[in-house]
Scaffold this active site. Sequence first.
Site, PDB file in Angstrom:
ATOM      1  N   GLU A  35       0.825  -1.215   0.000  1.00  0.00           N
ATOM      2  CA  GLU A  35       0.000   0.000   0.000  1.00  0.00           C
ATOM      3  C   GLU A  35       0.858   1.265   0.000  1.00  0.00           C
ATOM      4  O   GLU A  35       0.516   2.245  -0.657  1.00  0.00           O
ATOM      5  CB  GLU A  35      -0.961   0.005   1.183  1.00  0.00           C
ATOM      6  CG  GLU A  35      -2.062  -1.048   1.086  1.00  0.00           C
ATOM      7  CD  GLU A  35      -2.944  -0.884  -0.146  1.00  0.00           C
ATOM      8  OE1 GLU A  35      -2.930   0.190  -0.764  1.00  0.00           O
ATOM      9  OE2 GLU A  35      -3.650  -1.856  -0.494  1.00  0.00           O
ATOM     10  N   TYR A 118      -7.037   6.679   3.101  1.00  0.00           N
ATOM     11  CA  TYR A 118      -7.086   5.555   2.172  1.00  0.00           C
ATOM     12  C   TYR A 118      -6.261   4.370   2.673  1.00  0.00           C
ATOM     13  O   TYR A 118      -6.738   3.226   2.719  1.00  0.00           O
ATOM     14  CB  TYR A 118      -6.614   5.941   0.761  1.00  0.00           C
ATOM     15  CG  TYR A 118      -6.277   4.682  -0.010  1.00  0.00           C
ATOM     16  CD1 TYR A 118      -7.292   3.868  -0.489  1.00  0.00           C
ATOM     17  CD2 TYR A 118      -4.959   4.239  -0.124  1.00  0.00           C
ATOM     18  CE1 TYR A 118      -7.013   2.657  -1.101  1.00  0.00           C
ATOM     19  CE2 TYR A 118      -4.671   3.028  -0.728  1.00  0.00           C
ATOM     20  CZ  TYR A 118      -5.702   2.248  -1.207  1.00  0.00           C
ATOM     21  OH  TYR A 118      -5.419   1.044  -1.783  1.00  0.00           O
ATOM     22  N   ASP A 136     -10.167   4.995  -3.085  1.00  0.00           N
ATOM     23  CA  ASP A 136      -8.978   5.396  -3.824  1.00  0.00           C
ATOM     24  C   ASP A 136      -9.419   5.986  -5.159  1.00  0.00           C
ATOM     25  O   ASP A 136     -10.604   6.087  -5.446  1.00  0.00           O
ATOM     26  CB  ASP A 136      -8.040   4.200  -4.029  1.00  0.00           C
ATOM     27  CG  ASP A 136      -8.530   3.318  -5.164  1.00  0.00           C
ATOM     28  OD1 ASP A 136      -9.746   3.152  -5.269  1.00  0.00           O
ATOM     29  OD2 ASP A 136      -7.693   2.810  -5.928  1.00  0.00           O
ATOM     30  N   CYS A 205     -24.654   1.584 -16.073  1.00  0.00           N
ATOM     31  CA  CYS A 205     -23.799   2.757 -15.876  1.00  0.00           C
ATOM     32  C   CYS A 205     -24.525   4.065 -16.209  1.00  0.00           C
ATOM     33  O   CYS A 205     -24.986   4.275 -17.329  1.00  0.00           O
ATOM     34  CB  CYS A 205     -22.540   2.636 -16.743  1.00  0.00           C
ATOM     35  SG  CYS A 205     -21.404   4.035 -16.562  1.00  0.00           S
TER      36      CYS A 205
END
Length: 286
Positions: A35, A118, A136, A205
């Site tokens: 990360e 995050y 993110d 979408c």
Amino acid sequence: MSELHEPVLRWYDEHARDLPWRGEQASPWSVMVSEFMLQQTPVSRVLPVHAEWLRRWPTPAALAAEPSGEAVRAWGRLGYPRRALRLHAAATSIVERHGGEVPASYDDLLALPGIGDYTAAAIATFAHGRRHVVLDTNVRRVLARAVQGVELPAPSVTKAEREVARELLPEHDAPTWSVAVMELGALVCTASNPRCAACPVRDLCAWRAAGHPPYDGPPRKVQAWAGTDRQCRGRLLAVLRDSEGPVHRSLLDAAWSEEAQRIRCLASLVDDGLVVPAGPDTYALP
DNA sequence: GATCCGTGGCC
DNA sequence: TGGCCAAGGAT
């Protein structure tokens, strides 16, 4: 449960990349190192460095036992080398305050250097199976398009945006949902040239339904590079990284011609703790 | 909230 | 060719 869940999870099951920091065999420390390295850095460049770090430093204690300069050197050319310094400092804190084990709680993680919202949510989620909103750039973009119907999210996270992500977070197996949305954003719902034909939620979408309207928010600034302090600092640090021991000022002088900027950047590197004076006109990694 | 902080690949 | 972008954080 949103109707987005099933197709996204099914797509992930079929298309997920086999990354070393995913899966049962990955330790929390492996997840944490990944990360840090993945902050603003593509997976392809992280892979080899992550492997070398985990081989050399399999635990936080192993890293904490070495000088921080070794972390900076092993960071190589990943960029933003202050991340290496912060990861070393976080490892030291984990040894001193958490018995050498990567904390599982969001608050404990957030208190470590180099860890913001995050990264704290990601480590708690992916290393420990906790349930947190993982926001993110990939998740933000996917939700901006699929739910909000706009091409790109706002420059910074909005309250409404966080609420959308919170409502979508499933009660069970939240980690798989978050990593699946991230993967979709990384492989299909990309910032430019999205592969809508391959998208498992194209028929749901909102952005596609609206006819793919272009981004109309405030202009997104592109960072300048040539001639900037960041380029200068990178050149200077590369000299230190590629040298065995302390180096004389003359080697640094040769790395950047503009004197005032070179002096300013060297001072800022020392101020950041990335470089230490090691004698008369001599500098070294910490 | 705006700015700074590295690096390299891609279309 | 060069703008654009890549699993952000700190100040």
